[in-house]
Structures are given as C-alpha cells and as structure tokens.
Design an enzyme around this catalytic site. Structure first.
Site, PDB file in Angstrom:
ATOM      1  N   GLY A 257       0.777  -1.234   0.000  1.00 35.08           N
ATOM      2  CA  GLY A 257       0.000   0.000   0.000  1.00 35.08           C
ATOM      3  C   GLY A 257       0.805   1.278   0.000  1.00 35.08           C
ATOM      4  N   GLU A 290       4.914  -6.105   1.647  1.00 40.69           N
ATOM      5  CA  GLU A 290       4.326  -6.616   0.394  1.00 40.69           C
ATOM      6  C   GLU A 290       4.044  -5.488  -0.588  1.00 40.69           C
ATOM      7  OE1 GLU A 290       0.751  -8.381   1.882  1.00 40.69           O
ATOM      8  OE2 GLU A 290       1.767 -10.100   2.750  1.00 40.69           O
ATOM      9  N   PRO A 291       5.064  -4.736  -0.983  1.00 41.69           N
ATOM     10  CA  PRO A 291       4.787  -3.649  -1.921  1.00 41.69           C
ATOM     11  C   PRO A 291       4.429  -4.190  -3.298  1.00 41.69           C
ATOM     12  CG  PRO A 291       7.157  -3.859  -1.582  1.00 41.69           C
ATOM     13  CD  PRO A 291       6.502  -4.861  -0.676  1.00 41.69           C
ATOM     14  N   GLY A 292       3.448  -3.589  -3.914  1.00 36.87           N
ATOM     15  CA  GLY A 292       3.121  -3.904  -5.298  1.00 36.87           C
ATOM     16  C   GLY A 292       3.370  -2.652  -6.112  1.00 36.87           C
ATOM     17  N   ARG A 293       2.413  -1.731  -6.003  1.00 38.72           N
ATOM     18  CA  ARG A 293       2.486  -0.462  -6.727  1.00 38.72           C
ATOM     19  C   ARG A 293       3.836   0.235  -6.558  1.00 38.72           C
ATOM     20  NH1 ARG A 293      -2.152   2.508  -7.482  1.00 38.72           N
ATOM     21  NH2 ARG A 293      -3.099   1.367  -5.759  1.00 38.72           N
ATOM     22  N   ARG A 329      -7.676   2.330 -14.540  1.00 36.24           N
ATOM     23  CA  ARG A 329      -7.658   3.139 -13.316  1.00 36.24           C
ATOM     24  C   ARG A 329      -8.356   4.490 -13.448  1.00 36.24           C
ATOM     25  NH1 ARG A 329      -3.711   4.823 -10.995  1.00 36.24           N
ATOM     26  NH2 ARG A 329      -4.352   4.334  -8.871  1.00 36.24           N
ATOM     27  N   CYS A 360     -16.797   1.727 -26.566  1.00 38.53           N
ATOM     28  CA  CYS A 360     -18.135   2.314 -26.630  1.00 38.53           C
ATOM     29  C   CYS A 360     -18.727   2.481 -25.240  1.00 38.53           C
ATOM     30  CB  CYS A 360     -19.030   1.455 -27.508  1.00 38.53           C
ATOM     31  SG  CYS A 360     -18.381   1.386 -29.168  1.00 38.53           S
ATOM     32  N   GLU A 361     -18.133   3.375 -24.459  1.00 45.25           N
ATOM     33  CA  GLU A 361     -18.595   3.714 -23.107  1.00 45.25           C
ATOM     34  C   GLU A 361     -18.219   5.172 -22.878  1.00 45.25           C
ATOM     35  OE1 GLU A 361     -19.884   1.788 -20.579  1.00 45.25           O
ATOM     36  OE2 GLU A 361     -19.735  -0.159 -21.576  1.00 45.25           O
ATOM     37  N   TYR A 389      -1.218  -2.132 -11.680  1.00 45.11           N
ATOM     38  CA  TYR A 389      -2.666  -2.175 -11.919  1.00 45.11           C
ATOM     39  C   TYR A 389      -3.000  -1.615 -13.301  1.00 45.11           C
ATOM     40  CZ  TYR A 389      -2.218  -3.078  -7.001  1.00 45.11           C
ATOM     41  OH  TYR A 389      -1.815  -3.622  -5.807  1.00 45.11           O
TER      42      TYR A 389
HETATM   43  C1  LIG Z   1      -3.002  -5.465  -2.945  1.00 42.91           C
HETATM   44  C2  LIG Z   1      -2.220  -5.979  -1.818  1.00 42.91           C
HETATM   45  C3  LIG Z   1      -0.883  -5.604  -1.656  1.00 42.91           C
HETATM   46  C4  LIG Z   1      -0.189  -4.611  -2.549  1.00 42.91           C
HETATM   47  O1  LIG Z   1      -0.762  -3.351  -2.504  1.00 42.91           O
HETATM   48  P1  LIG Z   1       0.001  -2.123  -3.212  1.00 42.91           P
HETATM   49  O2  LIG Z   1      -0.888  -0.979  -2.942  1.00 42.91           O
HETATM   50  O3  LIG Z   1       0.113  -2.439  -4.654  1.00 42.91           O
HETATM   51  O4  LIG Z   1       1.330  -2.014  -2.556  1.00 42.91           O
HETATM   52  C5  LIG Z   1      -0.169  -6.173  -0.622  1.00 42.91           C
HETATM   53  N1  LIG Z   1      -0.750  -7.066   0.235  1.00 42.91           N
HETATM   54  C6  LIG Z   1      -2.042  -7.432   0.107  1.00 42.91           C
HETATM   55  C7  LIG Z   1      -2.617  -8.404   1.079  1.00 42.91           C
HETATM   56  C8  LIG Z   1      -2.821  -6.910  -0.910  1.00 42.91           C
HETATM   57  O5  LIG Z   1      -4.099  -7.271  -1.025  1.00 42.91           O
END
Ligand SMILES: *Cc1c(COP(=O)(O)O)cnc(C)c1O
Length: 440
Positions: A257, A290-293, A329, A360-361, A389
């Site tokens: 997050g 757990e970084p994603g973004r 997004r 078409c939206e 994302y």
């Molecule tokens: C989505 C998610 C993440 C990653 O979130 P980001 O905002 O992309 O960092 C990490 N852990 C869990 C459990 C998630 O659902």
C-alpha cells in the site's frame, strides 16, 4: 477528483524523487537508453513499457530504508504479474504475496521459491489451498476462521504441517480512496484481534498447523507513515501477548500500500523506515513488506497513438488507441496519470482536452480536462506511472486485443509479452453445430 486515488487529504506525504524512468533528450522522451518513439514504432501501440533500472531503484530504496531489520520483500503479484518482472524479482531475492492459484502458478514459474511466498485473500478454494500446500509456501494469511479449519483438515489429509499467519484488522482508516481502504472494522478483509488470538491459541494445539507470523494490510496508495506505525504497534501487541503464552511468531507482515507519485506526492520510504525500524530493533522478528504499486508503478508507462482530435461543443477530445480496456484506473477510480507527448512539437497550443479511448462507453477515458499541447493524429502520447494495476486489469471488452508488454534495460528492449491476436480472442470457444440433429 483530479488527483490520484486519495483526493485531497492524501497530502501528508512528502515530495519524493520518482525513479529515473523517463528523461527528455532533445525533443524526445527516453526510457533508459531507448527512445519511446522508436519503441512505439517497433512494437506498435498500445504498448506497456517497464524500466528495470527504475524497478531496481525502488527495491534498493526499500532495503536501504529498512537496513536496521531483517527484511523480506514479498512483491504483490497482483500489481503486475508479468513473468519477466517476476523473474527479475526472483533474482533480486524477493518473495511474493499472492492472492490466487493463478498468481501462485506465475510466481513459481518465474522462479520465486515457495519458501518466500505468502498467500493472502478472503476467499481461497480448497484446490488453491492444496496447491499452495504442495508448493511448501512460507505462510497462508488466513482471513476467516473457516479457512483455518479447512487448512488444518487439508494439511492433516496430506500429512503435512500448514504454516499460517492471521490477517488482523486493526481498524485503521488511512486517507485513501474508499475502494482501496482495507483496514477498517467494516471491511471484508482480516479478522478482529480477539478472534485472531483465539485462532492462534486453537492452532497451537493442532499438530498440522504452525503459527508462523501475523499480517496486516491497511490499504493502498498511502503516503503517510503514521497508519503503518499504528498498525505495527497493534500487531506487536498481539505478538507479545502470544509470546507470553508460548506461541512464538517469526515475522510481522505490514502488507503493502505504499503510495507512489502520480502527482508529485508519494510515500517517503526513508521516513517510513525511520518510523518503523526502532519499533522492531532487537525483537528478533523478520519484517515482511508486500509492496506492489511502489515497486512497479512508476517504472512503467503506457504508449498510445492519437487516432483523431475532435471538437464537440466547447470540448476537445483527443481519441487514442488505448482506453479503459488497457488502463482501467482513470475510469474505475478516477485516478490521475500524467500524460505527455512522446515528441515535443514546436508551436503547439496548450489546450484543455479529454483523452479518451475507442471503447463504446462514456466512461472510457484516460484523462479529463487535462492541459496538454494539442497533439495531431498519428502522434504518440505517454501515460506515466502505469506499471501497477495497468496491464493486469486490461480486458478484452469490445473484443479488443490486450497490448504487448516490453521490458527495457539499458539499450535493450525485451518483448515480455506478445500483443494478443484475433485467434487469442476466441481460444477455447466453440461454434454451435449448424445442422443439429433433432432430439430423439
Ligand atoms: C493489494 C495488496 C498488496 C499490494 O498493494 P500495493 O498498494 O500495490 O502495494 C499487498 N498485500 C495485500 C494483502 C494486498 O491485497
């Protein structure tokens, strides 16, 4: 809402230097050593392009910020599951946070060892639980009591021990968009602390369960360290309480997050580390993040070609070959992504335009009321901070082909995923028999 998911209150974060993803050389934009215009011509548009240098810069930033603790970065596969990126994360020693059997398949295929995989999610099927048991993952992050009971049953039948952590819901409300807040009492995610404690106690007496850690994930695109500090204090209280009862956990997982800079404001990782590390020093606990973004968002861009410019009443529409089917997004969350011309043309008037796709939206747009130098048909635009994302939410709506993905490193461009073909669109489908036999 003109800004990133989060709106106006998401302002506690500091201005942070985005990773060196794009650089203007003369009139052209470059990613690392490659011209975006040449990439668009070579691979076609719409096209996702990711900079490995930018990704690695973010991995280093996390490791520096948390140098004082034993850190395990478990990349959140849902942000961008491309195998090329995952295989680089594997090589850099990262683990994975997964939310489905499909993501487990991807992570393992890319070479991420089971011992660094964490399985989150409120609705895991028996089949998914079994697949993850077979992969000997590090831990299941349990989100319902029923899940832990099923996990115990499946582990017993297989004659194995299932490691787990409970995802707790610390009732924390970060300032972010309501769709991506997850740590409030009223959210479907996680379990209240008293229920979690009860589950650890129950599991301690079960031979096929191993309490291994504790997990919390409070939301997404958060730019303020304070809610993480509150979440860490909450989980540490639970860890201490359990330790007194002889239940020793190895790790605390603060989820992901961490916000990025869509608009100049992102999470300052140095500040985050400075807030959290002192709480963990000397605890002997591993910190899992757990970084994603935060790892891939700013490293990626979406290249698109202008198909037409159209005026309707007082509005000007720039119609591009990418839209909500490539990058959802903006229309889904009202998210803001910077958009720029790939080649700076001289003497263009700066206009307020809507950048819209061909779907078409009415909700199919990449930007609304955006001031950009008015492009012409045939020119390329770059949509920035699209690495997270982006492709993963792409769809085939309107029978559109999902775009190609390219990874750049230095002066090399690697086609990480081919553009789909019409045949891909109908794979697995059947045409009805034109002369059905009458029913007997
Ligand atoms: C989505 C998610 C993440 C990653 O979130 P980001 O905002 O992309 O960092 C990490 N852990 C869990 C459990 C998630 O659902």
């Amino acid at each position: 809402m003109s800004n990133a998911v989060g709106g106006t209150e998401a302002r506690q974060g500091g201005p942070v230097d985005p990773p060196p993803t794009l650089e203007r050389r003369g009139r052209e934009l470059f990613m690392e050593e490659l011209s975006l215009r040449e990439l668009a011509l070579r691979f076609g548009t719409p096209l996702y392009v990711y900079s490995l240098r930018a990704v690695e810069t973010k991995v280093r930033a996390f490791r520096q910020a948390f140098a004082g603790v034993d850190l395990l970065l478990a990349y959140s596969v849902k942000a961008n599951g491309n195998l090329a990126l995952l295989s680089r994360f594997a090589r850099l020693g990262l683990g994975a946070d997964i939310v489905s059997g499909g993501e487990l398949f991807r992570a393992l295929k890319a070479g991420i060892p089971g011992s660094k995989i964490f399985f989150a999610g409120v609705g895991k099927t028996d089949q998914e639980l079994e697949e993850a048991l077979d992969a000997r993952i590090r831990a299941f992050h349990v989100e319902t009591t029923a899940e832990l009971y099923r996990l115990e049953e499946l582990a017993r039948r297989k004659g194995v021990r299932a490691p787990f952590g409970v995802r707790i819901n610390p009732d924390i409300l970060p300032s972010t968009h309501e769709y991506i807040r997850t740590g409030q009492a009223q959210s479907k995610f996680g379990l209240a602390v008293p229920i979690a404690v009860g589950l650890y106690r129950w599991a301690a007496s079960r031979p096929h369960l191993v309490p291994r850690g504790i997990d919390v994930h409070i939301g997404s695109q958060i730019v303020d360290p304070a809610p993480y500090k509150r979440a860490l204090r909450s989980v540490l209280e639970v860890v201490r309480l359990l330790a007194k009862e002889g239940i020793r956990l190895e790790y605390v997982d603060l989820g992901g997050g961490f916000g990025i800079s869509y608009d100049g404001v992102g999470m300052d990782l140095g500040e985050l580390g400075a807030e959290l590390v002192p709480l963990l020093e000397g605890s002997g606990l591993t910190l899992v993040l757990e970084p994603g973004r935060a790892l891939v968002g700013e490293a990626g861009v979406l290249l698109t070609r202008v198909l037409a410019v159209k005026r309707a009443g007082s509005k000007t529409f720039v119609i591009t070959d990418a839209g909500m089917t490539e990058l959802l997004r903006p229309s889904h969350y009202g998210a803001y992504h910077p958009i720029r011309p790939v080649v700076e043309a001289e003497g263009r008037e700066v206009c307020t335009v809507d950048v819209v796709g061909p779907v078409c939206e009415t909700g199919d747009f990449l930007a609304r009321d955006r001031q950009i130098p008015l492009p012409r048909a045939g020119e390329f635009l770059v949509v920035e901070a699209a690495g997270a994302y982006g492709f993963v939410m792409a769809s085939n709506y309107n029978a559109r082909l999902r775009p190609a993905e390219v990874v750049v490193e230095g002066n090399q461009a690697f086609l990480a995923r081919e553009r789909e073909t019409y045949e891909d669109l109908v794979r697995g489908e059947r045409i009805l028999d034109p002369c059905p036999r009458p029913a007997p």
